[in-house]
Design an enzyme around this catalytic site. Sequence first.
Site, PDB file in Angstrom:
ATOM      1  N   LEU A 100     -41.189  18.748 -17.651  1.00 21.71           N
ATOM      2  CA  LEU A 100     -40.303  19.452 -18.558  1.00 21.71           C
ATOM      3  C   LEU A 100     -41.139  19.694 -19.803  1.00 21.71           C
ATOM      4  O   LEU A 100     -41.763  18.762 -20.321  1.00 21.71           O
ATOM      5  CB  LEU A 100     -39.072  18.602 -18.910  1.00 21.71           C
ATOM      6  CG  LEU A 100     -37.926  18.549 -17.899  1.00 21.71           C
ATOM      7  CD1 LEU A 100     -36.899  17.510 -18.336  1.00 21.71           C
ATOM      8  CD2 LEU A 100     -37.270  19.909 -17.736  1.00 21.71           C
ATOM      9  N   ASP A 101     -41.180  20.928 -20.294  1.00 24.05           N
ATOM     10  CA  ASP A 101     -42.088  21.209 -21.394  1.00 24.05           C
ATOM     11  C   ASP A 101     -41.643  20.507 -22.684  1.00 24.05           C
ATOM     12  O   ASP A 101     -40.546  19.945 -22.780  1.00 24.05           O
ATOM     13  CB  ASP A 101     -42.269  22.714 -21.593  1.00 24.05           C
ATOM     14  CG  ASP A 101     -41.008  23.435 -22.037  1.00 24.05           C
ATOM     15  OD1 ASP A 101     -40.418  23.013 -23.046  1.00 24.05           O
ATOM     16  OD2 ASP A 101     -40.624  24.425 -21.389  1.00 24.05           O
ATOM     17  N   TYR A 102     -42.498  20.549 -23.665  1.00 26.17           N
ATOM     18  CA  TYR A 102     -42.328  19.837 -24.928  1.00 26.17           C
ATOM     19  C   TYR A 102     -40.984  20.133 -25.584  1.00 26.17           C
ATOM     20  O   TYR A 102     -40.338  19.238 -26.154  1.00 26.17           O
ATOM     21  CB  TYR A 102     -43.471  20.233 -25.868  1.00 26.17           C
ATOM     22  CG  TYR A 102     -43.514  19.506 -27.190  1.00 26.17           C
ATOM     23  CD1 TYR A 102     -44.079  18.239 -27.297  1.00 26.17           C
ATOM     24  CD2 TYR A 102     -43.017  20.102 -28.347  1.00 26.17           C
ATOM     25  CE1 TYR A 102     -44.139  17.577 -28.523  1.00 26.17           C
ATOM     26  CE2 TYR A 102     -43.066  19.454 -29.567  1.00 26.17           C
ATOM     27  CZ  TYR A 102     -43.634  18.195 -29.650  1.00 26.17           C
ATOM     28  OH  TYR A 102     -43.679  17.556 -30.862  1.00 26.17           O
ATOM     29  N   ASP A 103     -40.531  21.382 -25.499  1.00 23.74           N
ATOM     30  CA  ASP A 103     -39.306  21.801 -26.173  1.00 23.74           C
ATOM     31  C   ASP A 103     -38.060  21.708 -25.294  1.00 23.74           C
ATOM     32  O   ASP A 103     -36.979  22.094 -25.732  1.00 23.74           O
ATOM     33  CB  ASP A 103     -39.456  23.244 -26.675  1.00 23.74           C
ATOM     34  CG  ASP A 103     -40.505  23.365 -27.772  1.00 23.74           C
ATOM     35  OD1 ASP A 103     -40.517  22.508 -28.664  1.00 23.74           O
ATOM     36  OD2 ASP A 103     -41.325  24.303 -27.708  1.00 23.74           O
ATOM     37  N   SER A 104     -38.222  21.228 -24.062  1.00 25.17           N
ATOM     38  CA  SER A 104     -37.087  21.129 -23.147  1.00 25.17           C
ATOM     39  C   SER A 104     -36.659  19.670 -22.995  1.00 25.17           C
ATOM     40  O   SER A 104     -37.405  18.747 -23.312  1.00 25.17           O
ATOM     41  CB  SER A 104     -37.452  21.707 -21.775  1.00 25.17           C
ATOM     42  OG  SER A 104     -37.786  23.077 -21.900  1.00 25.17           O
TER      43      SER A 104
END
Length: 233
Positions: A100-104
Amino acid sequence: MRINKFLAESGVASRRASDTLIKEGSVKINGKTAKLGDEVESGDMVSVNGKLVNVVKKYDYYIMNKPKGYVCTVKDDKGRKTVMDLLPTDIKRLFPVGRLDYDSEGLLILTNDGDLTYKLTHPRNEIPKTYLVKTEKPVSAEDLNKLRAGVYIDGVKTKKCNIKLIETNKVGSKLHITITEGRNRQVRKMFEVVGNNVDFLKRIKIGDLQLSGLDRGEVRKLSYEEVNYLLNM
């Protein structure tokens, strides 16, 4: 057993991350630097960065509600916080399943079971993952149809997906989207193709395994029934 699978099953890293360790020359089999595709046999001595690897005899399975501001990796070369920082100190060595990316935020599985990690992340298995998405602009019916049919990202068309519109207003739209791929930042890029940006992204399901009862940053052991479900998907 192939060396990357051995390392994954021993809880060192996922198969993909193990391949990177091998390419970097960090892995040795009986004192010799390992190469991709090397086999490990019973009695072989395997080390990573000089530390002997012990075979894991019991697997652990956890679920986390990942918050924004953390990366899904064991270590980050940019010095950012990782999901491993959220684990209690008494939890044994694990690694995150997928990204899951940094902003998710949202549902993240952590385990030392390399076979399960491979099963859940390999594209050919088409494991469905469902996300709650909020967009910065309203999404039109035309754009929804385009997204459902597949759009081109970096010259490759995404597979068909399921999208359920929850609500929409002049500020933006709220949707549930289920995809069976795991390309880098795929959901965000899909909406960018139709001229919209994702303001909020949260994974809420993997298959029928739901994220519930956990506050942001919390983690718990998966139940026997949940583990059995994942193993038999």
